[in-house]
Scaffold this active site. Structure first.
Site, PDB file in Angstrom:
ATOM      1  N   ASP A 186       0.849  -1.188   0.000  1.00 53.70           N
ATOM      2  CA  ASP A 186       0.000   0.000   0.000  1.00 53.70           C
ATOM      3  C   ASP A 186       0.886   1.240   0.000  1.00 53.70           C
ATOM      4  O   ASP A 186       2.034   1.181  -0.440  1.00 53.70           O
ATOM      5  CB  ASP A 186      -0.923  -0.038   1.229  1.00 53.70           C
ATOM      6  CG  ASP A 186      -2.274   0.585   0.961  1.00 53.70           C
ATOM      7  OD1 ASP A 186      -2.331   1.823   0.802  1.00 53.70           O
ATOM      8  OD2 ASP A 186      -3.271  -0.154   0.906  1.00 53.70           O
TER       9      ASP A 186
ATOM     10  N   HIS B 248      -3.823   6.047   3.160  1.00 53.44           N
ATOM     11  CA  HIS B 248      -4.456   4.785   2.803  1.00 53.44           C
ATOM     12  C   HIS B 248      -3.859   3.567   3.498  1.00 53.44           C
ATOM     13  O   HIS B 248      -4.571   2.753   4.097  1.00 53.44           O
ATOM     14  CB  HIS B 248      -4.379   4.619   1.281  1.00 53.44           C
ATOM     15  CG  HIS B 248      -5.308   3.602   0.727  1.00 53.44           C
ATOM     16  ND1 HIS B 248      -4.918   2.320   0.426  1.00 53.44           N
ATOM     17  CD2 HIS B 248      -6.620   3.679   0.413  1.00 53.44           C
ATOM     18  CE1 HIS B 248      -5.948   1.650  -0.055  1.00 53.44           C
ATOM     19  NE2 HIS B 248      -6.993   2.457  -0.082  1.00 53.44           N
TER      20      HIS B 248
ATOM     21  N   SER C  54     -11.391  -1.062  -0.354  1.00 47.16           N
ATOM     22  CA  SER C  54     -10.071  -0.984   0.265  1.00 47.16           C
ATOM     23  C   SER C  54     -10.159  -1.224   1.757  1.00 47.16           C
ATOM     24  O   SER C  54      -9.180  -1.614   2.390  1.00 47.16           O
ATOM     25  CB  SER C  54      -9.424   0.380   0.004  1.00 47.16           C
ATOM     26  OG  SER C  54      -8.891   0.432  -1.294  1.00 47.16           O
TER      27      SER C  54
END
Length: 311
Positions: free
Chosen positions: A58, A95, A256
């Site tokens: 990520d 994220h 996600s």
């Protein structure tokens, strides 16, 4: 040839950037409805994921209180971050940390702070640069998969999509390498709200556990998920909460977030049943999921979709 754009595929990062209301730190645990609704707290009577390592490929998993002691290794494949993979890089820097807290958050005190599905699992932080169409991003991900395998990953979480059905040749070798080394790879299906109408790679790669999204009622999410016949299971993708690199709890949505919930469940299975190989773990994940109701093949949720438990 120009590469595919590698996207996080998350609808809520824009909301976070625009100042979505932060959750209160003293109530963040109460906002994690999936822990009770999906039987996670019951599973903790058996295992909390100890002995299992989950690689988060990520934007980088930051050093925050909820993840103290959780990250046992990492690397940066982008050339933009720190050697340990902990410095957020690329578009949507929050994220990777949001994802990491959903997998293995440890909380900050008894009953406080974000706790993940597998709070005793270990994490590997493998940073790559999202948002670029450069061929090198594809290669970053291929290298990230191989590094994760070579550094002890039992599970790999990939909350990203290419918005295309196919994938680069470099991924063939990398994902085959993971499968040959008994690693379970979990990938997000992508979201309509971010332009992914149909599931894209890596969730289209055979052998990958493709994860779709559900709303709070356990129905297929329209904006925070996509459709496709490769979907294996579905998990909550709306009204989610996670922790940013600044340590702030925020609301977000998207597959996600659904993917790390499933990766956490895989970690629980691998911890409780170390005798099972990757294929048997995936089979157990799908077979023990609650079938969609009514039970029919729905491309938005998969054949044996994971919906919330019946009352």
């Amino acid at each position: 040839m120009r590469g595919r754009a590698i996207l996080t595929g998350v609808t809520a990062l824009a909301l976070v950037a625009a100042g979505a209301a932060p959750a209160h730190a003293d109530t963040v645990r109460d906002l994690e409805y999936w822990l009770d609704d999906y039987g996670i707290t019951d599973a903790w009577d058996v295992t909390r994921g100890a002995g299992v390592t989950v690689a988060v490929i990520d934007s980088g998993v930051a050093d925050i209180p909820e993840l103290a002691g959780a990250v046992v290794g990492g690397t940066d494949e982008s050339g933009e971050g720190s050697a340990d993979g902990r410095t957020p890089v690329g578009e949507g820097e929050e994220h990777g940390t949001l994802v990491g807290t959903m997998v293995a958050g440890r909380g900050t005190a008894a009953g406080q702070g974000m706790v993940g599905v597998a709070p005793e699992a270990n994490l590997l932080s493998v940073s790559v640069a999202f948002g670029s169409g450069d061929q090198d991003v594809e290669d970053q991900i291929a290298r990230a998969v191989r590094w994760s395998v070579d550094n002890g990953a039992d599970v790999i979480n990939m909350s990203l999509t290419t918005n295309t059905l196919d994938w680069p040749a470099s991924w063939d070798d990398a994902f085959l390498y993971a499968f040959e080394h008994d690693v379970v790879v979990v990938a997000a299906a992508g979201n309509r709200g971010s332009g992914t109408v149909e599931v894209g790679a890596p969730a289209t790669i055979p052998g990958v556990v493709a994860v779709a999204g559900l709303d709070r009622d356990g129905d297929a999410s329209f904006d925070a998920s996509s459709q496709g016949i490769t979907i294996a299971v579905a998990a909550p993708s709306e009204e989610l909460v996670g922790i940013t690199p600044e340590g702030t709890p925020v609301y977000w949505s998207g597959t996600s977030g659904a993917a790390p919930l499933v990766a956490g469940v895989v970690a629980l299975i691998r911890s409780a049943h170390p005798e099972l190989d990757a294929n048997d773990v995936i089979n157990r994940l799908i077979r023990t999921a609650t079938p969609a109701t009514p039970p029919f093949r729905d491309p938005s949720t998969g054949t044996d979709s994971w919906t919330r438990r019946p009352p």
